[in-house]
Design a protein around this motif. Structure first.
Motif, PDB file in Angstrom:
ATOM      1  N   ILE A 164       9.111  -3.676  -4.498  1.00  0.00           N
ATOM      2  CA  ILE A 164       8.226  -4.163  -3.435  1.00  0.00           C
ATOM      3  C   ILE A 164       7.061  -3.190  -3.277  1.00  0.00           C
ATOM      4  O   ILE A 164       7.259  -1.989  -3.077  1.00  0.00           O
ATOM      5  N   ARG A 165       5.844  -3.698  -3.410  1.00  0.00           N
ATOM      6  CA  ARG A 165       4.663  -2.839  -3.447  1.00  0.00           C
ATOM      7  C   ARG A 165       3.529  -3.477  -2.643  1.00  0.00           C
ATOM      8  O   ARG A 165       3.494  -4.697  -2.457  1.00  0.00           O
ATOM      9  N   SER A 166       2.617  -2.631  -2.191  1.00  0.00           N
ATOM     10  CA  SER A 166       1.545  -3.145  -1.337  1.00  0.00           C
ATOM     11  C   SER A 166       0.323  -2.241  -1.419  1.00  0.00           C
ATOM     12  O   SER A 166       0.394  -1.102  -1.906  1.00  0.00           O
ATOM     13  N   ARG A 167      -0.762  -2.778  -0.922  1.00  0.00           N
ATOM     14  CA  ARG A 167      -1.993  -1.994  -0.750  1.00  0.00           C
ATOM     15  C   ARG A 167      -2.838  -2.693   0.313  1.00  0.00           C
ATOM     16  O   ARG A 167      -2.702  -3.900   0.539  1.00  0.00           O
ATOM     17  N   SER A 168      -3.698  -1.948   0.936  1.00  0.00           N
ATOM     18  CA  SER A 168      -4.558  -2.493   1.988  1.00  0.00           C
ATOM     19  C   SER A 168      -6.019  -2.578   1.551  1.00  0.00           C
ATOM     20  O   SER A 168      -6.889  -2.872   2.357  1.00  0.00           O
ATOM     21  N   HIS A 169      -6.301  -2.308   0.280  1.00  0.00           N
ATOM     22  CA  HIS A 169      -7.646  -2.433  -0.259  1.00  0.00           C
ATOM     23  C   HIS A 169      -7.604  -3.367  -1.465  1.00  0.00           C
ATOM     24  O   HIS A 169      -6.535  -3.700  -1.972  1.00  0.00           O
ATOM     25  N   ARG A 170      -8.757  -3.790  -1.901  1.00  0.00           N
ATOM     26  CA  ARG A 170      -8.873  -4.715  -3.028  1.00  0.00           C
ATOM     27  C   ARG A 170      -7.876  -5.867  -2.877  1.00  0.00           C
ATOM     28  O   ARG A 170      -6.961  -6.042  -3.664  1.00  0.00           O
ATOM     29  N   LEU A 171      -8.081  -6.650  -1.835  1.00  0.00           N
ATOM     30  CA  LEU A 171      -7.141  -7.702  -1.466  1.00  0.00           C
ATOM     31  C   LEU A 171      -7.417  -8.971  -2.276  1.00  0.00           C
ATOM     32  O   LEU A 171      -8.082  -9.902  -1.813  1.00  0.00           O
ATOM     33  N   GLU A 172      -6.907  -8.993  -3.492  1.00  0.00           N
ATOM     34  CA  GLU A 172      -7.030 -10.156  -4.359  1.00  0.00           C
ATOM     35  C   GLU A 172      -5.744 -10.304  -5.160  1.00  0.00           C
ATOM     36  O   GLU A 172      -5.106  -9.317  -5.548  1.00  0.00           O
ATOM     37  N   LEU A 173      -5.323 -11.554  -5.409  1.00  0.00           N
ATOM     38  CA  LEU A 173      -4.055 -11.822  -6.082  1.00  0.00           C
ATOM     39  C   LEU A 173      -4.084 -11.489  -7.565  1.00  0.00           C
ATOM     40  O   LEU A 173      -3.039 -11.213  -8.159  1.00  0.00           O
ATOM     41  N   SER A 174      -5.240 -11.520  -8.162  1.00  0.00           N
ATOM     42  CA  SER A 174      -5.319 -11.351  -9.612  1.00  0.00           C
ATOM     43  C   SER A 174      -5.094  -9.906 -10.061  1.00  0.00           C
ATOM     44  O   SER A 174      -4.870  -9.649 -11.247  1.00  0.00           O
ATOM     45  N   TYR A 175      -5.124  -8.948  -9.138  1.00  0.00           N
ATOM     46  CA  TYR A 175      -4.983  -7.525  -9.490  1.00  0.00           C
ATOM     47  C   TYR A 175      -3.704  -6.985  -8.865  1.00  0.00           C
ATOM     48  O   TYR A 175      -3.459  -7.161  -7.672  1.00  0.00           O
ATOM     49  N   ASP A 176      -2.870  -6.309  -9.697  1.00  0.00           N
ATOM     50  CA  ASP A 176      -1.578  -5.837  -9.212  1.00  0.00           C
ATOM     51  C   ASP A 176      -1.440  -4.323  -9.341  1.00  0.00           C
ATOM     52  O   ASP A 176      -0.326  -3.797  -9.414  1.00  0.00           O
ATOM     53  N   GLY A 177      -2.536  -3.613  -9.367  1.00  0.00           N
ATOM     54  CA  GLY A 177      -2.471  -2.162  -9.515  1.00  0.00           C
ATOM     55  C   GLY A 177      -2.733  -1.430  -8.207  1.00  0.00           C
ATOM     56  O   GLY A 177      -2.965  -2.029  -7.158  1.00  0.00           O
ATOM     57  N   GLU A 178      -2.689  -0.075  -8.280  1.00  0.00           N
ATOM     58  CA  GLU A 178      -2.995   0.818  -7.159  1.00  0.00           C
ATOM     59  C   GLU A 178      -2.139   0.503  -5.927  1.00  0.00           C
ATOM     60  O   GLU A 178      -2.609   0.524  -4.793  1.00  0.00           O
ATOM     61  N   CYS A 179      -0.848   0.226  -6.153  1.00  0.00           N
ATOM     62  CA  CYS A 179       0.032  -0.160  -5.050  1.00  0.00           C
ATOM     63  C   CYS A 179       0.953   0.985  -4.651  1.00  0.00           C
ATOM     64  O   CYS A 179       1.263   1.878  -5.438  1.00  0.00           O
ATOM     65  N   ARG A 180       1.407   0.922  -3.426  1.00  0.00           N
ATOM     66  CA  ARG A 180       2.377   1.859  -2.882  1.00  0.00           C
ATOM     67  C   ARG A 180       3.732   1.155  -2.794  1.00  0.00           C
ATOM     68  O   ARG A 180       3.836   0.079  -2.217  1.00  0.00           O
ATOM     69  N   PHE A 181       4.764   1.766  -3.390  1.00  0.00           N
ATOM     70  CA  PHE A 181       6.083   1.147  -3.420  1.00  0.00           C
ATOM     71  C   PHE A 181       6.860   1.515  -2.158  1.00  0.00           C
ATOM     72  O   PHE A 181       6.784   2.645  -1.662  1.00  0.00           O
ATOM     73  N   LEU A 182       7.637   0.543  -1.667  1.00  0.00           N
ATOM     74  CA  LEU A 182       8.435   0.795  -0.466  1.00  0.00           C
ATOM     75  C   LEU A 182       9.650   1.662  -0.782  1.00  0.00           C
ATOM     76  O   LEU A 182       9.813   2.748  -0.263  1.00  0.00           O
ATOM     77  N   ASN A 183      10.544   1.168  -1.629  1.00  0.00           N
ATOM     78  CA  ASN A 183      11.757   1.915  -1.976  1.00  0.00           C
ATOM     79  C   ASN A 183      12.250   1.412  -3.329  1.00  0.00           C
ATOM     80  O   ASN A 183      12.798   0.315  -3.436  1.00  0.00           O
ATOM     81  N   LEU A 184      12.088   2.223  -4.369  1.00  0.00           N
ATOM     82  CA  LEU A 184      12.445   1.795  -5.715  1.00  0.00           C
ATOM     83  C   LEU A 184      13.957   1.750  -5.932  1.00  0.00           C
ATOM     84  O   LEU A 184      14.429   1.167  -6.895  1.00  0.00           O
ATOM     85  N   GLU A 185      14.727   2.391  -5.055  1.00  0.00           N
ATOM     86  CA  GLU A 185      16.182   2.442  -5.225  1.00  0.00           C
ATOM     87  C   GLU A 185      16.891   1.378  -4.395  1.00  0.00           C
ATOM     88  O   GLU A 185      18.117   1.401  -4.297  1.00  0.00           O
TER      89      GLU A 185
END
Length: 457
Positions: A164-185
């Motif tokens: 589960i990942r998110s970002r508050s900038h570059r708000l477009e569906l076509s780009y999935d980079g520069e995200c912050r993950f909630l909890n990888l475990e």
């Protein structure tokens, strides 16, 4: 990704660690299978007000809450199908209503405000949502999902989200980079069912110690970005002095009279019709209980009313009864009040007089409606025009008909029409209902005696 645009179901979330995830999938092998989409990525852009009113209200866990998001599946291009979706939750039931369209059209609608030429009911609801809240894109949120379906029950769906990942900038569906993950475990599992869980699933969750958890992906992202503080409210209770109650022959006499009169009232009510064992026991004991309360407060009627006000809270934890049942309850309470204050003769006389009036009214069928007068409730789909759709049927079978109420249900996908009707011939009630069934798509039809609702208190 799916042709279904309206959802109504119970959804519960569970947070799993790596071990629980592996044990769960191993245990459900043979019970569920992965759906046609397999492991896929879901991308969302959540919309909110400038002060994040929607997510703040959602985190307060109200009975009703709503969100809006733009959702897409897999890689998003200009011609990819995306969904404008309103997600609502009311009394534990999740409702989703969404409108599919190409990404290019969705962008022109959301960013440039270009209205659609052909509108549906769902798009009208989305437009009203935007007029009400004026939301703007706030968060990009994506995750990888495994989706499973029950082998025996296709209504049972289990999804497991990870990364589960998110970002508050570059708000477009076509780009999935520069995200912050909630909890990888951690894995987030959702079980979606139309009704109760299968027994095997409930036993498995209990054995693996997997318990429901209140969790919102968008809420978690918001809380990470906005630190919140909660204060604990404590209620301090002052100690009270114990009551000094002594038994006396007069008090025992009052109790005995209360019990006898309670038995008389219960026998009188039980004679006139069918009633439950629990209700009969309540009527027998209620005069005694009220009499005890009166004596405990030493005859102070004002204090007793305050105590009975606390007792009345029990009323709201039970199924509403008919007005006649409530009248019998007040009858028993009045007898208890009289015996508690020492008016034994008056209590006995009141029981005889009120009981006689009650018996006489019951035997003479006082106030009953004629059999021909009915309440009729018809459920129809939202695309039908309910004005005049059943007019010829009512002219054929009823001498009088009036539409009392129109109610939307299932989040606007159905209409409930309430009529007051008077039948010309009671024996043709089934024929009338069968003709109505042909027009309302065999949805729910309820026809019953008048004042079924009005008599409840």
């Amino acid at each position: 990704m799916s042709s279904q645009n309206v959802f109504e179901r119970v959804e519960k979330k569970y947070r799993l660690n790596q071990k629980q995830y592996e044990l769960f999938l191993d245990a459900v092998s043979g019970k569920i299978h992965m759906d046609e989409y397999g492991l896929h990525t879901i991308r969302n852009i959540y919309y909110d007000t400038s002060d994040y009113e929607l997510i703040r209200r959602s985190l307060e866990k109200p009975r009703y809450k709503e969100k809006f998001r733009l959702r897409g599946y897999g890689e998003i291009r200009e011609d990819s199908t995306v969904f404008l979706e309103i997600k609502k939750k009311y009394q534990g039931i999740v409702y989703k209503r969404r409108a599919p369209m190409p990404m290019k059209q969705a962008r022109s609608y959301l960013e440039a405000g270009k209205r659609l030429e052909q509108k549906s009911q769902i798009m009208n609801e989305i437009e009203y949502f935007f007029e009400l809240y004026h939301p703007r894109p706030k968060v990009y949120l994506a995750y990888d999902r495994e989706a499973y379906v029950g082998n025996e029950d296709e209504e049972l769906r289990i999804t497991i989200d990870q990364n589960i990942r998110s970002r508050s900038h570059r708000l477009e569906l076509s780009y999935d980079g520069e995200c912050r993950f909630l909890n990888l475990e951690e894995y987030l599992m959702e079980i979606k069912a139309a009704g109760a869980y299968p027994v095997w699933l409930a036993e498995l969750l209990s054995r693996l110690e997997i318990f429901p958890a209140s969790f919102s992906k968008y809420g978690a992202v918001y809380c990470m970005a906005h630190s919140t503080q909660k204060t604990n409210n404590r209620i301090f209770c002052l100690p009270q002095k114990p009551l000094n109650v002594q038994a006396s022959p007069f008090g025992l006499s009052c109790t005995a009279v209360s019990l006898v009169l309670g038995l008389m009232i219960a026998a009188l009510y039980g004679y006139q019709g069918v009633c439950s064992k629990n209700f009969m026991m309540t009527i027998v004991l209620l005069p005694v209980l009220v009499q005890m309360v009166i004596m405990l407060v030493n005859g102070n009627l004002g204090t007793c009313v305050a105590v009975l006000g606390a007792f009345s809270l029990v009323r709201f934890r039970s199924v509403p009864g008919s007005s006649k049942e409530i009248a019998v309850i007040f009858f028993a309470m009045a007898v208890g009040l009289a015996t508690g204050m020492g008016f034994l003769g008056f209590a006995a006389a009141m029981t005889v007089v009120v009981g006689a009036v009650f018996f006489l009214l019951e035997k003479t069928h006082f106030g009953e409606w004629k059999q021909e007068r009915k309440d009729l409730r018809i459920t129809i789909a939202e695309h039908l025009d309910y004005t005049g759709i059943f007019e010829d049927i009512f002219e054929k079978y009823t001498s009088k008909c009036s539409l009392q109420r129109v109610k939307t249900t299932n989040l606007g996908s159905m209409y409930e029409l309430d009529y007051h009707i008077t039948l010309k011939d009671v024996s043709k009630e089934k024929e009338m209902i069968d003709e109505i069934r042909c027009r309302n798509g065999n949805l729910t039809i309820i026809c019953g005696r008048r004042a079924t609702v009005q008599e409840e208190l």
